[in-house]
Design a protein around this motif. Sequence first.
Motif, PDB file in Angstrom:
ATOM      1  N   PRO A 159      24.229  -1.203  39.779  1.00 18.23           N
ATOM      2  CA  PRO A 159      23.940   0.233  39.626  1.00 18.23           C
ATOM      3  C   PRO A 159      22.948   0.738  40.664  1.00 18.23           C
ATOM      4  O   PRO A 159      23.058   1.871  41.138  1.00 18.23           O
ATOM      5  N   TYR A 160      21.980  -0.111  41.019  1.00 21.86           N
ATOM      6  CA  TYR A 160      20.980   0.315  41.995  1.00 21.86           C
ATOM      7  C   TYR A 160      21.604   0.556  43.360  1.00 21.86           C
ATOM      8  O   TYR A 160      21.198   1.465  44.096  1.00 21.86           O
ATOM      9  N   ALA A 161      22.600  -0.250  43.720  1.00 27.44           N
ATOM     10  CA  ALA A 161      23.242  -0.084  45.028  1.00 27.44           C
ATOM     11  C   ALA A 161      23.912   1.291  45.125  1.00 27.44           C
ATOM     12  O   ALA A 161      23.745   2.007  46.124  1.00 27.44           O
ATOM     13  N   SER A 162      24.669   1.680  44.107  1.00 29.71           N
ATOM     14  CA  SER A 162      25.330   2.991  44.139  1.00 29.71           C
ATOM     15  C   SER A 162      24.318   4.126  43.990  1.00 29.71           C
ATOM     16  O   SER A 162      24.474   5.197  44.596  1.00 29.71           O
ATOM     17  N   PHE A 163      23.246   3.896  43.217  1.00 31.76           N
ATOM     18  CA  PHE A 163      22.218   4.930  43.063  1.00 31.76           C
ATOM     19  C   PHE A 163      21.539   5.224  44.397  1.00 31.76           C
ATOM     20  O   PHE A 163      21.367   6.394  44.782  1.00 31.76           O
ATOM     21  N   TYR A 164      21.152   4.159  45.118  1.00 33.35           N
ATOM     22  CA  TYR A 164      20.499   4.354  46.412  1.00 33.35           C
ATOM     23  C   TYR A 164      21.457   4.966  47.430  1.00 33.35           C
ATOM     24  O   TYR A 164      21.038   5.724  48.310  1.00 33.35           O
ATOM     25  N   THR A 165      22.748   4.657  47.302  1.00 30.99           N
ATOM     26  CA  THR A 165      23.739   5.291  48.166  1.00 30.99           C
ATOM     27  C   THR A 165      23.720   6.803  47.947  1.00 30.99           C
ATOM     28  O   THR A 165      23.718   7.586  48.911  1.00 30.99           O
ATOM     29  N   GLY A 166      23.674   7.221  46.688  1.00 29.95           N
ATOM     30  CA  GLY A 166      23.585   8.643  46.375  1.00 29.95           C
ATOM     31  C   GLY A 166      22.312   9.267  46.912  1.00 29.95           C
ATOM     32  O   GLY A 166      22.321  10.395  47.436  1.00 29.95           O
ATOM     33  N   GLU A 167      21.210   8.554  46.801  1.00 24.06           N
ATOM     34  CA  GLU A 167      19.932   9.068  47.302  1.00 24.06           C
ATOM     35  C   GLU A 167      19.976   9.274  48.815  1.00 24.06           C
ATOM     36  O   GLU A 167      19.430  10.261  49.336  1.00 24.06           O
ATOM     37  N   ILE A 168      20.621   8.348  49.522  1.00 26.03           N
ATOM     38  CA  ILE A 168      20.724   8.483  50.982  1.00 26.03           C
ATOM     39  C   ILE A 168      21.566   9.699  51.345  1.00 26.03           C
ATOM     40  O   ILE A 168      21.205  10.493  52.227  1.00 26.03           O
ATOM     41  N   TYR A 170      28.006   9.258  39.960  1.00 18.93           N
ATOM     42  CA  TYR A 170      28.985   9.008  38.898  1.00 18.93           C
ATOM     43  C   TYR A 170      29.319   7.517  38.808  1.00 18.93           C
ATOM     44  O   TYR A 170      29.469   6.964  37.704  1.00 18.93           O
ATOM     45  N   LEU A 171      29.422   6.887  39.963  1.00 19.03           N
ATOM     46  CA  LEU A 171      29.699   5.444  39.984  1.00 19.03           C
ATOM     47  C   LEU A 171      28.543   4.675  39.336  1.00 19.03           C
ATOM     48  O   LEU A 171      28.756   3.692  38.612  1.00 19.03           O
ATOM     49  N   THR A 172      27.334   5.141  39.574  1.00 16.24           N
ATOM     50  CA  THR A 172      26.159   4.509  38.951  1.00 16.24           C
ATOM     51  C   THR A 172      26.251   4.597  37.430  1.00 16.24           C
ATOM     52  O   THR A 172      25.989   3.614  36.720  1.00 16.24           O
ATOM     53  N   LEU A 173      26.623   5.775  36.928  1.00 19.09           N
ATOM     54  CA  LEU A 173      26.772   5.946  35.478  1.00 19.09           C
ATOM     55  C   LEU A 173      27.838   5.002  34.925  1.00 19.09           C
ATOM     56  O   LEU A 173      27.658   4.382  33.862  1.00 19.09           O
ATOM     57  N   ASP A 174      28.958   4.885  35.628  1.00 17.79           N
ATOM     58  CA  ASP A 174      30.025   3.980  35.187  1.00 17.79           C
ATOM     59  C   ASP A 174      29.533   2.536  35.134  1.00 17.79           C
ATOM     60  O   ASP A 174      29.853   1.795  34.193  1.00 17.79           O
ATOM     61  N   ARG A 175      28.768   2.151  36.120  1.00 19.48           N
ATOM     62  CA  ARG A 175      28.265   0.771  36.157  1.00 19.48           C
ATOM     63  C   ARG A 175      27.253   0.514  35.048  1.00 19.48           C
ATOM     64  O   ARG A 175      27.211  -0.573  34.478  1.00 19.48           O
ATOM     65  N   LEU A 176      26.459   1.509  34.738  1.00 19.81           N
ATOM     66  CA  LEU A 176      25.496   1.355  33.644  1.00 19.81           C
ATOM     67  C   LEU A 176      26.213   1.232  32.308  1.00 19.81           C
ATOM     68  O   LEU A 176      25.835   0.420  31.462  1.00 19.81           O
ATOM     69  N   ARG A 177      27.260   2.025  32.107  1.00 22.78           N
ATOM     70  CA  ARG A 177      28.040   1.924  30.858  1.00 22.78           C
ATOM     71  C   ARG A 177      28.727   0.581  30.776  1.00 22.78           C
ATOM     72  O   ARG A 177      28.797  -0.031  29.700  1.00 22.78           O
ATOM     73  N   GLY A 178      29.240   0.117  31.911  1.00 23.24           N
ATOM     74  CA  GLY A 178      29.934  -1.173  31.924  1.00 23.24           C
ATOM     75  C   GLY A 178      29.010  -2.335  31.638  1.00 23.24           C
ATOM     76  O   GLY A 178      29.420  -3.346  31.061  1.00 23.24           O
TER      77      GLY A 178
END
Length: 354
Positions: free
Chosen positions: A289-298, A331-339
């Motif tokens: 989740p952190y990888a996709s979150f930081y991608t969004g931040e960038i 959105y991908l981060t949210l999916d990964r957190l739910r998963g």
Amino acid sequence: SHWVEREVGEGIVVRDQRDRISSSCLAQQTVVTSCSSLPAPAEIAAHCPAYVSQYSSDLHMMVWLLARYYSTGKVLDLAFQLPGAGCAVPRENITSMDLDSFLYGVVYCVGWEGEREGDSIPPLTPSLAPVVTSTVQEAWWSVASKAVSGSLQPADRRTLQHGVEAIRCTGLHGLDINLTMKLGKTFESLSLESAVASEEDQGAGEIVSLLEERAGIYYRASLVSVDRMEKGGGLREPSVRLLQAAGNTPGQGEMDKMKEAAHFFLACQKMHQGNSLEAIAAFRELRSPYASFYTGEIYKKMALQERADAGLGDDGEGVRELLVECREALYLTLDRLRGAGGGHHPLDSQLAEQ
């Protein structure tokens, strides 16, 4: 008659001893237990700076102290500076980071050796404790200490540089993957601690970069080791090894976790250095989740920068595309957190602010 007197005298002594033993509380002990103990790290913390200053060139004494802070599965958390803190000797190509890396490495190796063999002796003071370092390690620490003090002899430069190359994972260094991962995690933790301090101290920013650079050295070395092991090759050892193994050979599951941790750090390093596109490419290879979150931040940062460059309130096509990428990453981060399942996650509050 003299012989008789001697036998009678010895008989009286033996009988006396037997009578005293029968009434002795020590003799009644059927199980011997060790009540030996040493002060906890918190109790000796105030004395550590003076201890380090006095015994900085004595590897045995230094390792004895640092071993008090060793804990299985954790990096060393020290509240005092190590020998040569902040020093750099360009002429000898050695810095305090090399000294720190060496000491951390020795303690991790010694600590794991102790885990493998089990505690066979009670804790002892440094003057009584057995020497657990090798002659190669002692020789290198001796010449490194001389380099820092400016008393290194020309004949010792080869020994010094061989050790520096091993510590920096240059060439045939001989550091196993367990040790490089532990060292990587150690300097990563130190960089995070320094980053918090650098918010109030501008000079600490440079230290953060140096710590991240050192962590990156060990994480890259770990990835090289994983790649070689997955291809069926073992660790290539030099004829003289400075640091021994610090763990058992990892299985495939462990290696996968090591790869994920190493790649994640290196992606974060690219992000901190401002290499946004390289960081995004690196994060996309990871599944956390952190990888996709930081991608969004960038992407968000890039969109804001492009908007600022184009003019206030100008949301051109480029800005909109970047914001869409940002939204998709979140959105991908949210999916990964739910998963992943489980309860509250540290990213929950940050996602709520987006």
